[in-house]
Design a protein around this motif. Sequence first.
Motif, short mmCIF file in Angstrom:
data_model
loop_
_atom_site.label_atom_id
_atom_site.label_comp_id
_atom_site.label_asym_id
_atom_site.label_seq_id
_atom_site.Cartn_x
_atom_site.Cartn_y
_atom_site.Cartn_z
N THR A 247 0.84 -1.19 0.00
CA THR A 247 0.00 0.00 0.00
C THR A 247 0.88 1.24 0.00
OG1 THR A 247 -1.72 -1.15 1.23
CG2 THR A 247 -1.83 1.25 1.21
N PHE A 248 0.61 2.14 -0.93
CA PHE A 248 1.28 3.43 -1.01
C PHE A 248 0.30 4.46 -0.44
CE2 PHE A 248 3.16 0.82 -4.26
CZ PHE A 248 4.51 1.10 -4.16
N VAL A 249 0.73 5.24 0.55
CA VAL A 249 -0.11 6.26 1.15
C VAL A 249 0.39 7.62 0.68
CG1 VAL A 249 -1.03 7.22 3.29
CG2 VAL A 249 -0.48 4.77 3.15
N LYS A 250 -0.43 8.29 -0.13
CA LYS A 250 -0.04 9.59 -0.66
C LYS A 250 -0.14 10.65 0.45
CE LYS A 250 -1.48 8.77 -5.44
NZ LYS A 250 -2.28 9.30 -6.55
N ALA A 251 0.47 11.79 0.23
CA ALA A 251 0.49 12.87 1.22
C ALA A 251 -0.92 13.36 1.57
CB ALA A 251 1.33 14.03 0.71
N ASN A 252 -1.86 13.24 0.62
CA ASN A 252 -3.23 13.69 0.87
C ASN A 252 -4.06 12.63 1.60
OD1 ASN A 252 -3.81 11.77 -1.07
ND2 ASN A 252 -4.62 13.21 -2.59
N GLY A 253 -3.42 11.52 1.98
CA GLY A 253 -4.09 10.45 2.71
C GLY A 253 -4.67 9.35 1.82
N GLU A 254 -4.68 9.57 0.51
CA GLU A 254 -5.20 8.55 -0.41
C GLU A 254 -4.33 7.30 -0.32
OE1 GLU A 254 -5.76 7.70 -5.19
OE2 GLU A 254 -5.22 9.71 -4.54
N ARG A 255 -4.99 6.17 -0.20
CA ARG A 255 -4.29 4.89 -0.11
C ARG A 255 -4.41 4.17 -1.45
NH1 ARG A 255 -3.36 3.35 5.05
NH2 ARG A 255 -3.61 1.12 4.64
N VAL A 256 -3.28 3.75 -1.99
CA VAL A 256 -3.27 3.03 -3.26
C VAL A 256 -2.74 1.63 -2.99
CG1 VAL A 256 -2.39 2.99 -5.62
CG2 VAL A 256 -2.82 5.19 -4.50
N ASN A 257 -3.63 0.64 -3.14
CA ASN A 257 -3.24 -0.76 -2.93
C ASN A 257 -2.74 -1.33 -4.25
OD1 ASN A 257 -4.13 -0.78 -0.22
ND2 ASN A 257 -6.23 -0.93 -0.95
N ALA A 258 -1.69 -2.14 -4.15
CA ALA A 258 -1.10 -2.72 -5.36
C ALA A 258 -0.65 -4.15 -5.09
CB ALA A 258 0.09 -1.88 -5.81
N LYS A 259 -0.65 -4.93 -6.15
CA LYS A 259 -0.06 -6.27 -6.11
C LYS A 259 1.38 -6.12 -6.60
CE LYS A 259 -3.52 -8.99 -4.98
NZ LYS A 259 -3.48 -9.75 -3.73
N ALA A 260 2.28 -6.76 -5.89
CA ALA A 260 3.69 -6.68 -6.25
C ALA A 260 4.27 -8.09 -6.32
CB ALA A 260 4.44 -5.86 -5.21
N LYS A 261 5.20 -8.28 -7.21
CA LYS A 261 5.84 -9.58 -7.34
C LYS A 261 7.09 -9.65 -6.46
CE LYS A 261 4.03 -10.55 -11.87
NZ LYS A 261 4.26 -10.98 -13.22
N VAL A 262 7.22 -10.75 -5.75
CA VAL A 262 8.41 -10.98 -4.95
C VAL A 262 9.62 -10.94 -5.89
CG1 VAL A 262 9.63 -12.71 -3.56
CG2 VAL A 262 7.18 -12.32 -3.20
N GLY A 263 10.63 -10.19 -5.49
CA GLY A 263 11.83 -10.05 -6.33
C GLY A 263 11.85 -8.74 -7.10
N ASP A 264 10.69 -8.10 -7.26
CA ASP A 264 10.63 -6.79 -7.89
C ASP A 264 10.97 -5.72 -6.85
OD1 ASP A 264 9.92 -7.87 -10.30
OD2 ASP A 264 7.86 -7.14 -10.29
#
Length: 160
Positions: free
Chosen positions: A53-70
């Motif tokens: 999860t990336f939390v932007k400065a404005n509080g917006e939360r962006v959920n993402a799928k990530a590959k192990v090793g990336d």
Amino acid sequence: MSLRLPQSLAIVSRYIRKSPVRCSTFPRRLLDGTTKGLSTGLPKLDKEEIDVTFVKANGERVNAKAKVGDTLLDTVVNNSIDLEGFGACEGTLTCSTCHLIFKQKDFDDLPEKPSDEELDMLDLAYDLTDTSRLGCQITLTKSMNGLEVQVPATINDARS
């Protein structure tokens, strides 16, 4: 107009053009005798995925799928996450645009400590904290599932 390829690409290009066989039979060794980065000809298995999860400065939360090793930079790019200017140098460690802030526990659990080059780039980042790292230098592991990182409000492209 002729396009000039880097030497390694030019060698591959010449081989492919002259070869009567498919690319899967590409030579297994580079000119220096190593095999680093060359395909084995075997099908690639999908890497295991984790949630980030990336939390932007404005509080917006962006959920993402990530590959192990990336890396975290790969995750932003592969998920087309809109973080203005993020990763401007494409992970070559020549800017600080992929600056991220970790929770103390997550920061302490990172498998690798920052290199001198990364620390030099971090010195140029805005909103620097004791738990700041560059996303291009963080390789994801299975134990990082559920990782949450803060994206600073402003970026500084150290290349300018």
